[in-house]
Write an enzyme that holds these catalytic residues in place. Structure first.
Site, PDB file in Angstrom:
ATOM      1  N   HIS A 107      -8.012 -63.946  14.878  1.00 32.24           N
ATOM      2  CA  HIS A 107      -8.352 -62.576  13.985  1.00 32.24           C
ATOM      3  C   HIS A 107      -9.389 -62.730  12.994  1.00 32.24           C
ATOM      4  CE1 HIS A 107      -6.860 -59.154  12.631  1.00 32.24           C
ATOM      5  NE2 HIS A 107      -7.553 -60.233  11.260  1.00 32.24           N
TER       6      HIS A 107
ATOM      7  N   ARG B 277      -3.502 -55.140  30.926  1.00 32.68           N
ATOM      8  CA  ARG B 277      -4.586 -55.596  30.172  1.00 32.68           C
ATOM      9  C   ARG B 277      -5.084 -56.816  31.926  1.00 32.68           C
ATOM     10  NH1 ARG B 277      -4.720 -58.773  25.052  1.00 32.68           N
ATOM     11  NH2 ARG B 277      -7.344 -59.232  25.999  1.00 32.68           N
ATOM     12  N   ARG B 278      -6.285 -57.109  31.737  1.00 29.31           N
ATOM     13  CA  ARG B 278      -6.132 -58.054  32.110  1.00 29.31           C
ATOM     14  C   ARG B 278      -5.685 -58.554  33.845  1.00 29.31           C
ATOM     15  NH1 ARG B 278      -3.350 -60.992  27.307  1.00 29.31           N
ATOM     16  NH2 ARG B 278      -5.045 -61.619  26.054  1.00 29.31           N
TER      17      ARG B 278
ATOM     18  N   HIS C 195      -8.733 -50.253  22.089  1.00 32.74           N
ATOM     19  CA  HIS C 195      -8.356 -51.077  20.757  1.00 32.74           C
ATOM     20  C   HIS C 195      -9.692 -51.855  19.640  1.00 32.74           C
ATOM     21  CE1 HIS C 195      -7.579 -51.977  16.263  1.00 32.74           C
ATOM     22  NE2 HIS C 195      -7.621 -53.302  17.175  1.00 32.74           N
ATOM     23  N   PHE C 196      -9.705 -52.742  20.912  1.00 36.19           N
ATOM     24  CA  PHE C 196     -10.827 -53.692  20.596  1.00 36.19           C
ATOM     25  C   PHE C 196     -12.204 -53.292  21.236  1.00 36.19           C
ATOM     26  CE2 PHE C 196      -9.561 -56.876  24.026  1.00 36.19           C
ATOM     27  CZ  PHE C 196     -11.159 -56.953  25.055  1.00 36.19           C
ATOM     28  N   HIS C 197     -12.902 -52.343  22.572  1.00 37.99           N
ATOM     29  CA  HIS C 197     -13.904 -51.302  22.939  1.00 37.99           C
ATOM     30  C   HIS C 197     -14.389 -50.574  21.482  1.00 37.99           C
ATOM     31  CE1 HIS C 197     -13.491 -54.021  26.044  1.00 37.99           C
ATOM     32  NE2 HIS C 197     -14.507 -53.625  26.606  1.00 37.99           N
TER      33      HIS C 197
ATOM     34  N   TYR D 112     -13.191 -60.328  12.068  1.00 35.61           N
ATOM     35  CA  TYR D 112     -13.841 -60.345  11.086  1.00 35.61           C
ATOM     36  C   TYR D 112     -15.205 -60.915  11.048  1.00 35.61           C
ATOM     37  CZ  TYR D 112      -9.546 -57.952   9.544  1.00 35.61           C
ATOM     38  OH  TYR D 112      -8.308 -56.855   9.869  1.00 35.61           O
TER      39      TYR D 112
END
Ligand code: HAS
Ligand code: CU
Length: 550
Positions: free
Chosen positions: A222, A438-439, A373-375, A226
């Protein structure tokens, strides 16, 4: 000799550029693998030569999420430190030393993946096992990055000794916070790699405590996100105001946001493990509460950016509720790209809040929603800001100009990225809600009844992915132009000043011992008891920690 306009020497330029070459090569190869993946997932392509889906997915994740980011960030941060507090020859030597170790580690890991010996994805979850050189290479990247951390700490320390009683320059303060965060976070991944994965992959122990390894990974994973985000925030807070002809809204608010990130980024890893058995729900709940705390500095940032834009627009004479929007330099790619990144962060952050909400996490966990989300976060907000930085940083370092033509091409690049990512990430979010995992590749679910429900979204992902790949080619072309072909000249290194209306920054914001103390206390609070539980209640066959160390 220090250049009057950029404030950097040719040695600084060389050091930063060395990092940038690795970053942009990773962008190209990693991006190509991303394109292949969307094609495989939608069933449009079968990989030749026995290359596996997980092999290209691992290359994609490792090169883009780990290599591109780490090299770009460390290089950019050296540029900021050298500009604001300077670098001695000895510090430069240690910076280069760290660089070579990271590069050696990266190459070792990359070769292992390319040989198909490490199809374990960027999260390398046990019990997936890779060949030992995968983990050894990763450990070397981490060790190399620690040398960069300590070089940055030393740079600020030496400056402070010479400037007694003065507050440190804002950007140097931010870099040191980000490197502290990185150092504390990587202790977790170093522990699992050195004490668990390497002995296990070498065959020195037969089993591995899976839950412990995942917990140590997310203790790191996590704050890792950041570590990617904060350099983008550095540019938003301290560079963008200068590009738009304004000033920093508040130095104290910027520092406060960074301190909050340091304190609340780390004790929250369980929000990636909400569905995992073996962790007491009470501790999951506590870490979810802490996750909601770490949203606050992003909200502060949103407020601060709006304030900067509005104040600057109004100063230029634009009135009305939203009239100031017209005062922003939309045609300057150094502003346009990061601004689009900011806009992306509104839905991206909303998605993050959904993910962190326990009940809703049950719906989206392990679906392709998370990939969506992470893209949006790292793949849009962060990377568009990094591109925005590149448009002035690279020419400033190579002694060339950002030409009007490249500026326009950069704007086109940003639009291509926006269109591609909106299509790809949007369809990922929807397919995720319909339960698409996913994956996983087409071969695992193709032909099932559900798959027919997802297929149109998988095709949309392939379309979006192809548009994004055009964006990558454009960016690589722009990079090559700025390094070797643009006309010689001097490009400005934009550093904003603090607004004259801002309150003076209170000195307690530089109380490092206090902030590091609270950070450690929060980590111990959030992790000690659950980790003891995980070790004590490890299932049979999962050796306790002490046997692993022997
Ligand atoms: Fe996340 C999963 C929760 C932020 C990256 N995240 C991931 C994964 C990655 C990732 C890579 O709680 C997948 C890991 C894996 O492989 O399994 N995430 C959050 C939360 C936030 C968040 C609460 N994530 C990020 C950022 C990332 C990132 C940033 C990369 C850089 N995430 C999760 C959770 C999961 C997760 C769960 C696990 C899901 C699962 O089950 O597996 C927050 O930090 C978000 C806060 C952000 C905001 C937005 C503020 C808006 C701003 C823009 C303002 C706009 C302006 C423009 C000023 C509240 C600052 C003005 C415009 C004008 C026109 C004037
Ligand atoms: Cu997270």
């Amino acid at each position: 000799m220090i250049s009057a306009k950029t404030g950097l020497t040719k040695y600084d330029n060389k050091l930063v550029m060395a990092h940038m070459y690795v970053a942009f090569i990773s962008l190209f190869i990693g991006g190509l693998m991303g394109l292949l993946q969307t094609l495989v997932r939608s069933g449009t392509l079968t990989l030749p030569f026995g290359i596996g889906y997980y092999q290209i997915l691992t290359i994609h994740g490792v090169l883009l999420a780990l290599v591109l980011t780490t090299f770009f960030i460390i290089g950019f941060q050296f540029a900021l430190m050298n500009k604001t507090v300077g670098m001695t020859d000895k510090q430069r030597e240690s910076a280069w030393f760290g660089y070579w170790i990271m590069l050696f580690g990266t190459t070792t890991t990359a070769i292992t993946i390319l040989l198909g010996k490490a199809n374990v994805l960027y999260t390398f979850y046990a019990p997936l096992k890779a060949f030992p050189t995968f983990y050894i290479g990763l450990a070397l990247v981490v060790i190399g990055s620690w040398i960069a951390c300590f070089t940055n700490f030393r740079q600020l320390y030496v400056w402070k000794k010479k400037h007694k009683g003065e507050k440190s320059p804002l950007l140097a303060f931010m870099v040191v916070i980000n490197m502290l965060l990185w150092f504390i976070a990587t202790l977790g991944v170093a522990a699992t790699v050195l004490l668990q994965f390497i002995p296990w992959s070498l065959g020195m122990v037969d089993t591995i405590n899976v839950l412990l390894s995942r917990t140590l990974f997310w203790y790191f994973g996590h704050p890792l996100v950041y570590f990617w985000l904060l350099p983008a925030y550095m540019a938003w807070y301290a560079i963008i105001p200068k590009i738009i002809g304004g000033k920093i809204f508040s130095d104290s608010l910027a520092r406060l946001a960074f301190i909050l990130f340091l304190m609340f980024s780390i004790p929250v890893g369980f929000h990636h493990q909400l569905t995992e058995p073996g962790i007491d729900p009470m501790w999951k709940f506590i870490q979810v509460v802490l996750t909601f705390m770490v949203i606050i500095p992003s909200l502060l940032t949103a407020f601060s950016m709006f304030a900067t834009f509005e104040v600057t627009g109004r100063k230029k004479g634009y009135t009305g509720l939203f009239g100031w929007l017209k005062g922003l330099p939309w045609k300057d790619v150094r502003f346009f790209a990061p601004m689009i990144g900011m806009l992306f962060f509104i839905p991206a952050g909303t998605g993050g809040i959904i993910n962190a909400s326990n009940q809703m996490n049950q719906v989206i966990h392990n679906t392709i929603w998370v990939t969506g989300h992470f893209h949006l976060t790292v793949g849009s907000t962060v990377i568009l800001t990094f591109f925005g930085i590149s448009y002035w940083l690279i020419p400033a370092l190579t002694g060339r100009k950002l030409t009007a033509k490249i500026n326009t091409l950069g704007i086109i690049q940003t639009i291509v990225w926006t269109v591609g990512m909106t299509i790809m990430s949007g369809s990922m979010h929807i397919a995720g809600l319909l339960g698409a995992p996913r994956r996983s590749s087409y071969s695992t679910y193709g032909g099932t009844e559900q798959a027919s429900e997802w297929i149109s979204y998988q095709i949309a992902q392939a379309v979006g992915g192809s548009i994004l790949f055009i964006g990558i080619i454009l960016m690589v072309y722009i990079f090559i132009n700025m390094v070797w072909f643009a006309p010689k000249g001097v490009e400005e290194f934009p550093l904003a000043e603090v607004s004259e209306h801002a309150e003076p920054t209170p000195m307690f914001l530089e109380n490092w011992k206090l902030w590091i103390g609270i950070t450690i206390a929060l980590i111990l609070f959030a992790y000690t008891i659950p980790v003891i539980d995980i070790i004590q209640h490890a299932p049979p066959g999962s050796p306790p920690f002490d046997t692993l160390i022997q």
